[in-house]
Every structure is written in C-alpha cells, then in structure tokens.
Design a protein around this motif. Structure first.
Motif, short mmCIF file in Angstrom:
data_model
loop_
_atom_site.label_atom_id
_atom_site.label_comp_id
_atom_site.label_asym_id
_atom_site.label_seq_id
_atom_site.Cartn_x
_atom_site.Cartn_y
_atom_site.Cartn_z
N VAL A 53 0.86 -1.17 0.00
CA VAL A 53 0.00 0.00 0.00
C VAL A 53 0.90 1.23 0.00
O VAL A 53 1.92 1.25 0.67
CB VAL A 53 -0.87 -0.01 1.29
CG1 VAL A 53 -1.48 1.35 1.53
CG2 VAL A 53 -1.94 -1.06 1.21
N SER A 54 0.55 2.23 -0.76
CA SER A 54 1.31 3.48 -0.68
C SER A 54 0.34 4.62 -0.40
O SER A 54 -0.86 4.46 -0.54
CB SER A 54 2.09 3.72 -1.97
OG SER A 54 1.21 4.20 -2.95
N MET A 55 0.91 5.75 -0.03
CA MET A 55 0.04 6.83 0.42
C MET A 55 0.64 8.18 0.06
O MET A 55 1.85 8.38 0.17
CB MET A 55 -0.13 6.71 1.94
CG MET A 55 -1.02 7.75 2.56
SD MET A 55 -1.61 7.10 4.15
CE MET A 55 -2.20 8.57 4.93
N ALA A 56 -0.22 9.10 -0.39
CA ALA A 56 0.20 10.49 -0.56
C ALA A 56 -0.48 11.28 0.55
O ALA A 56 -1.69 11.21 0.71
CB ALA A 56 -0.21 11.01 -1.92
N PHE A 57 0.33 12.01 1.31
CA PHE A 57 -0.19 12.69 2.49
C PHE A 57 -0.73 14.07 2.14
O PHE A 57 -0.28 14.71 1.20
CB PHE A 57 0.91 12.84 3.54
CG PHE A 57 1.29 11.55 4.19
CD1 PHE A 57 0.83 11.24 5.46
CD2 PHE A 57 2.10 10.64 3.55
CE1 PHE A 57 1.18 10.06 6.07
CE2 PHE A 57 2.46 9.45 4.15
CZ PHE A 57 2.00 9.15 5.42
N ALA A 104 4.04 11.19 -7.15
CA ALA A 104 4.98 10.36 -7.90
C ALA A 104 5.58 9.31 -6.98
O ALA A 104 5.71 8.14 -7.35
CB ALA A 104 6.08 11.24 -8.49
N ARG A 105 5.91 9.71 -5.76
CA ARG A 105 6.50 8.77 -4.81
C ARG A 105 5.53 7.64 -4.49
O ARG A 105 5.93 6.50 -4.33
CB ARG A 105 6.88 9.52 -3.53
CG ARG A 105 7.61 8.67 -2.53
CD ARG A 105 8.02 9.47 -1.32
NE ARG A 105 6.87 9.94 -0.56
CZ ARG A 105 6.96 10.81 0.45
NH1 ARG A 105 8.13 11.28 0.79
NH2 ARG A 105 5.88 11.18 1.09
N SER A 106 4.24 7.98 -4.42
CA SER A 106 3.28 6.94 -4.06
C SER A 106 2.98 6.02 -5.24
O SER A 106 2.46 4.92 -5.06
CB SER A 106 2.00 7.56 -3.52
OG SER A 106 1.34 8.27 -4.54
N LEU A 107 3.31 6.45 -6.46
CA LEU A 107 2.95 5.64 -7.62
C LEU A 107 4.13 4.87 -8.21
O LEU A 107 3.94 3.87 -8.91
CB LEU A 107 2.37 6.54 -8.72
CG LEU A 107 1.00 7.14 -8.41
CD1 LEU A 107 0.63 8.17 -9.47
CD2 LEU A 107 -0.06 6.05 -8.34
N VAL A 108 5.35 5.33 -7.93
CA VAL A 108 6.51 4.82 -8.66
C VAL A 108 6.67 3.30 -8.55
O VAL A 108 7.12 2.64 -9.47
CB VAL A 108 7.79 5.56 -8.19
CG1 VAL A 108 8.17 5.15 -6.79
CG2 VAL A 108 8.92 5.33 -9.16
N ASN A 109 6.26 2.77 -7.44
CA ASN A 109 6.46 1.33 -7.21
C ASN A 109 5.29 0.49 -7.70
O ASN A 109 5.24 -0.71 -7.47
CB ASN A 109 6.68 1.10 -5.71
CG ASN A 109 7.66 0.00 -5.46
OD1 ASN A 109 8.18 -0.59 -6.39
ND2 ASN A 109 7.91 -0.28 -4.20
N LYS A 110 4.33 1.12 -8.35
CA LYS A 110 3.13 0.43 -8.83
C LYS A 110 2.49 -0.44 -7.74
O LYS A 110 2.36 -1.65 -7.88
CB LYS A 110 3.45 -0.43 -10.06
CG LYS A 110 4.00 0.39 -11.21
CD LYS A 110 4.00 -0.41 -12.50
CE LYS A 110 4.19 0.44 -13.74
NZ LYS A 110 5.35 1.33 -13.74
N PRO A 111 2.08 0.19 -6.64
CA PRO A 111 1.49 -0.58 -5.54
C PRO A 111 0.07 -1.03 -5.90
O PRO A 111 -0.55 -0.47 -6.80
CB PRO A 111 1.45 0.42 -4.39
CG PRO A 111 1.35 1.73 -5.06
CD PRO A 111 2.08 1.63 -6.36
N SER A 112 -0.41 -2.06 -5.18
CA SER A 112 -1.76 -2.56 -5.46
C SER A 112 -2.82 -1.55 -5.06
O SER A 112 -3.84 -1.42 -5.70
CB SER A 112 -2.00 -3.85 -4.69
OG SER A 112 -0.96 -4.73 -4.93
#
Lengths: 362, 284
Positions: free
Chosen positions: A77-81, A147-155
């Motif tokens: 999981v990734s998150m943009a704050f 960009a940081r939250s998307l770069v790793n292509k999280p689910s």
C-alpha cells in the motif's frame, strides 16, 4: 470477490468512537472516494488501511489475506499525504526513488532512474528532480508526493486529500489529470476529500463517511439523486438542499404537500405513506417564474446572489418559510423581481425523509 | 551624509561589549608569549619580544623560571585525559540520549514524563552535595580513579542536557514524514536512522557541543573522584601554583591550549547548527 474488504472495522481514542463497524468492498482498479465532513474520521480510516494505526477490532482483507497486523512496510500500500510529507533532506529525485530503493537493495541505478523519470514525466515534474523540497512550489511538492506513491506500482494507493493544500488553478488541473495518470498504473485508489465536487468528478463510487461508518456507498449520480438520508443530501450540493417539515398526502401521480397551512401539489410517483415527514428539494429543482401555473405558489423576493455561474434566489412563502432556488444566468434575467413571483417544484425531483431518523423514506 | 547620534552611540556600545568579552582572552593570549618578568612589570608592556619558552616548557613537561627551581608539569597527560573524558562522555551520552530523546518525543508511555523530569532534576542538585557520597561509593566498589567512573558521573550533567534539547527537535519533525518512509517499505530502524536522525542533526550537534563544553570544563568531579593520573586540564592547572612560584606565563599558555579544542569544535560544528533544514517539506 472484492479485492479489498473492510469488515466491521472499529477504532476509538479513549471514549471517542471515531470509526465503528465500518464495512466496504472495493474492487480491483476502482477509484473509490471517501467523502465526509471534516473530523469524521477519514484520515483515521486511511491510517488504519496503511498500518500507521491499528484497528481496535474488525478486519482488513486484501486479496483474500488479512493484513490487520502487518506493519506499514509489509503492506502493498502506498500513500500520498495531505501535508505532502516529503523528506526535506533529500532531492525530489531521491524522494521519488525511495520506495524503489526499499523494495530491493540491489536494484540497478539505471532501472531506478528509468522508473523515476517515467513517473516524473507523467506528472510533469521531470525538470525539478534535482531540487530540494523547500525549493518546490506547492503544486510541485504535491506532484512529487504523488509520484513517490505511484513509482512502485502498488496494489492500493491511498490519497489523503491531496488537492487540499494547492491553489485553485492547480486543483482544477489535477482534477482533470489525476484519473488519466492513475489509469496508467491500473491500481486501486482510495481517495479522501471533503469537497463533494471533487468526489463526484473523480470517483467510480463514493462512500459517505459520518457517524463512524459509510452511510452511502454508490455512484456519484445515485448518491446525488437518491441520497439515503437528509445528512447525505445536505453534504452534496451547493447551496445545500432545502428542507422543511410538512404533511404529505398521495393523490394518484401527485403528492400534496401541506406546510404551515400552505398547500401545493407536485407531480411525484412514489409509494411512501401519508403523514408527517421532512421534504427536501434541491435549489436547482425549483422553477422560478413571474407567471403562475397550476401547481405554483406565490412567493416574495428577498435577495439574490451569484454562485458558480448560477444565480441563487432567496424567496419567502406567505407562511414565512424561506427557500433557496437557483437558476441559470439567462433564466434569471427573464425574472422581474418587482412583480409577483411564483415557484413550482420540478417533476419527480423532491425527496422525503423520516422526521426522527432522517432516513430517506423511499 | 547625515551622522546620526544614535548610530555613533551604538558603535561605541558595540566596541564596549566586544572589549568586555574579548579583552581577557586577548590579554591571556598575549601573556602566553611573555616571560614572567614582563608579565609582572608594574606598567604593563604592549611591545615585547615574544617567547615560545612557555609553550616549549608545557610540551616538555619542565620549565626553568628565573630565580626559582625547575618546575615539572604533567600538562600533556592532562590534555589527553581531558580528551578521553570529554569524547567518552559525549559518545556515551549520544548513544543513550538520542534514542531516549526519540522515545520521549514520539511515544506516550506510563510515567514517561516523570522519568524525563527526574533525569532533568539531576541537574538541580549542586555537585558538592553528591560528591562525598559518590566518593565513598566509588572507593567501596573500586571505581575510584578510573576513566569509566568519571565518564559515568559526567552523564549526570550531559545526559539530561542532550535529552531535553534533542527531544524538542524530534517533536518538531512531523511523524508523517517517518510514516511516509515506512510506507515506502523501509523498516522502523531505517526510518529512525535515515529520516529522524538527519532531520534532528542541528539539535544533536548543538547539544553535543554543549555537552562537550560541560564535560571539558568540569572541575569538581575530576578533582575529588580521581588521582592525577586521570585528571583533566582543569584540575591539572592547579599544579602550576606552587609554594615557590606562580608562573603566569605558563598558566596563560595552558589556558590557551585548553581552550583551543572547544573553539575548533565549535567552529567545525557551526555549519550543522544552521536551522531551517526541515522548512518547506511540510505544508502548514
């Protein structure tokens, strides 16, 4: 089978129940908007999903695996704050590269560079990668954080009101651009906002959060046209929906509404019971005119003001009830405020809510 | 150009302040290049032939003063002791204090505030109050006259200082930055090491410098709890004053040499003291 399942999720701080028995099923690749007034627990919900906070009870299932007890770094999981939370001592490039470096320590630098550049170009920040966060504008910080939250292509990507802290122009740009960018990554998005327009513009589905749970989960159109309760109806729409106590009586295809001695009929096909209730009607669903018609009632002009390219009129019924009606600019020019004015409710547009529970009676 | 009376007054005020603080240092520096005779002259001389005899004597450990017997000093060893004690104390303080400061800043645990305050209260007690009992204990358990014992006792001074300064810096870092780093896939320790510590660096640097100065300047603990073998320059300088002579030049020279390390460290750390590193990454 839904990709992300939230079952009876609860979280409280001391005696304060922030989230209680919250349920939702979210599909893979869905753009799921969580909308609610400030302080309703939206951010707490995201923190439960990301693992920053642990739920008191209930379970979070992702791809059929319970992830409640996993630490943030163990969840996909990734998150943009909302406040961007960029690393001030690292350049934009390193900020974006951070998830890639965490994933695999031996990732070749070339691969990292490729991926960072790809996502940076997509978000149009390729030219500021060599700058520190403090040198970026708010819009650029925002994009860096995305960009940081998307770069790793999280689910699953969690976006905590990402457009809150940028100015109106960038907010509008991003509202257009965001769905396109997120489509490229084909991830499940959970997006938090307290702007109902943003929610309606972006969401495949909107979940309306207040009183610690999702009160409506539906498409933007359905929530707007058929809100489950008066509270939801009030949250969507600007100016807010008109609502007043009335006694209603069905007559074939018509409903007779009696409010403080004033009687009027509206065309409405419904199966609700006769009796007392709260009637809700949106300002744009009231027609304003200088000519009386069959189902119209006379009103007195109070004031008018422009709002979002429409003109909002405040009018007063003979019994003292005040209503807001909004018209287009052209329509408003046809109305002479000094002569007699009449309003009528558009066909099939009114809502009926229970007096006690405020639930939609239909 | 119009000359403002206030600007003239301000100029003289600055001069007065600078003189007040810097003159003694300049004079000591001056003295360290004079012979005892020149120093003790009734009308002080401003022009003299500088001599390096004092520095040479300090280095060699013996110096002949006109009209008196040769003096022996252990200044070199004292300087080494000071370095061991100060560097040792600051290292131990950093090792214990930084994680503790982080814990106090980030986690609310039972009695946390009480523990933090208790640590601070160590600084309330005058050193003289605890020095005698400490001396007895240390003699009993065999810690008297060891570097370890002094470094331990120095923690009473340095640990609370660092803890309370650095804690504030950790509290100023938004927890969201650490969470973001963990969501990127890094472990808790990595986020502590690569995010929290670098962002609190100005605080850690300032606190370390203060700790170093306190440790370097400490006199009373070292005087009572150790023999000459482990005594730092502050105590060692006492040996300059003997019944037969007070070699002022040598003392001045000792002061200059013992001030130097702190001065160099302060200049070196200055660039880390620059504030505002964390500005701009967080909105609001």
């Amino acid at each position: 089978m839904a990709y992300l399942n939230l079952n009876n999720l609860s979280k409280s701080f001391k005696d304060d129940k922030i989230i209680s028995n919250l349920n939702a099923q979210i599909d893979k690749g869905e753009f799921f908007v969580v909308f609610g007034p400030s302080g309703c627990g939206k951010t707490v919900l995201l923190r439960l999903l990301s693992g920053i906070m642990m739920a008191d009870s209930g379970e979070i299932k992702m791809d059929n695996q319970i992830i409640n007890e996993l630490h943030p770094e163990e969840r996909d999981v990734s998150m943009a704050f909302q406040n961007f939370a960029l690393y001030p001592h690292m350049k934009a490039y390193e900020n974006i590269a951070s998830p890639l470096r965490a994933k695999n320590k031996n990732t070749p630098e070339k691969e990292i560079e490729e991926k960072v550049n790809e996502v940076a170009n997509l978000l149009k920040i390729g030219h500021v990668l060599n700058q520190f966060p403090k040198e970026l504008s708010n819009g650029q910080k925002q994009r860096t954080s995305l960009a940081r939250s998307l770069v790793n292509k999280p689910s699953v990507v969690l976006l905590d009101d990402p457009l809150r802290n940028v100015d109106a122009k960038i907010r509008f740009e991003m509202r257009l651009e965001l769905p396109r960018v997120l489509k490229e990554f084909n991830t499940t998005v959970i997006y938090i906002t307290q702007d109902f327009r943003e929610a309606m513009a972006l969401g495949d589905r909107i979940a309306v959060l207040y009183d610690g749970k999702f009160n409506d989960i539906d498409s933007p159109k359905n929530i707007y046209q058929n809100p489950s309760s008066l509270t939801t109806a009030k949250l969507f729409g600007d100016p807010t929906i008109n609502n007043f106590n009335a006694t209603i009586k069905k007559q074939n295809d018509f409903v007779e509404i009696n409010v403080n001695g004033e009687n009027f009929k509206i065309k409405r096909n419904t199966n609700i019971q006769d009796g007392d209730c709260i009637v809700g009607i949106r300002p744009e669903d009231i027609t304003l005119s200088n000519i009386s018609s069959n189902n119209s009632i006379e009103v007195e002009f109070r004031t008018k003001t422009p709002l979002n390219l429409r003109i909002v009129f405040l009018v007063k019924l003979k019994n003292g009830l005040e209503l807001l009606c909004s018209t287009t600019e052209e329509e408003s020019q046809l109305i002479d405020e000094k002569s007699r004015m009449y309003i009528s409710f558009k066909d099939e547009k009114s809502h009926f809510f229970d007096k006690e529970t405020k639930r939609n009676l239909e | 150009m119009k000359i403002n009376i206030w600007s003239i007054l301000k100029f003289f005020a600055y001069i007065a302040i600078i003189m007040f603080f810097l003159f003694p240092i300049a004079w000591i520096f001056n003295m360290s290049f004079m012979t005892n005779d020149e120093i003790l002259r009734k009308v002080p001389v401003l022009f003299y032939e500088p001599t390096f005899k004092n520095y040479l004597g300090l280095w060699q450990g013996e110096i002949a003063i006109e009209g008196f017997a040769t003096m022996y000093v252990y200044f070199k060893q004292n300087l080494i002791n000071s370095a061991i004690l100060s560097v040792g104390s600051v290292s131990v303080t950093l090792l214990l204090g930084v994680p503790a400061a982080y814990a106090f800043a980030r986690y609310k645990f039972k009695g946390g505030e009480d523990i933090a305050f208790t640590l601070l209260s160590f600084r309330f007690a005058p050193a003289l109050l605890i020095i005698l009992p400490l001396n007895l204990y240390f003699s009993e358990i065999g810690l008297y006259d060891s570097y370890f014992a002094l470094i331990w006792v120095y923690q009473l001074i340095t640990l609370p200082l660092l803890l309370w300064i650095v804690r504030g810096y950790f509290e100023d870092i938004s927890p969201d930055i650490e969470y973001a780093y963990r969501l990127d896939g890094h472990s808790w320790f990595q986020s502590f090491w690569r995010i929290s510590i670098p962002l609190a660096k100005p605080g850690i640097a300032a606190a370390s410098l203060l700790c170093f100065i306190y440790a370097w300047n400490n006199f009373v603990f070292a005087l009572i709890l150790g023999s000459s073998a482990i005594q730092p320059v502050t105590v060692g300088a006492l040996a300059f004053i003997t019944a037969s002579a007070i070699p002022y030049g040598l003392i001045a020279c000792g002061i200059v040499v013992s001030v130097l390390p702190t001065l160099i460290l302060a200049l070196f750390i200055q660039k880390y003291l620059v504030q505002g590193l964390s500005l701009g990454a967080i909105k609001g």
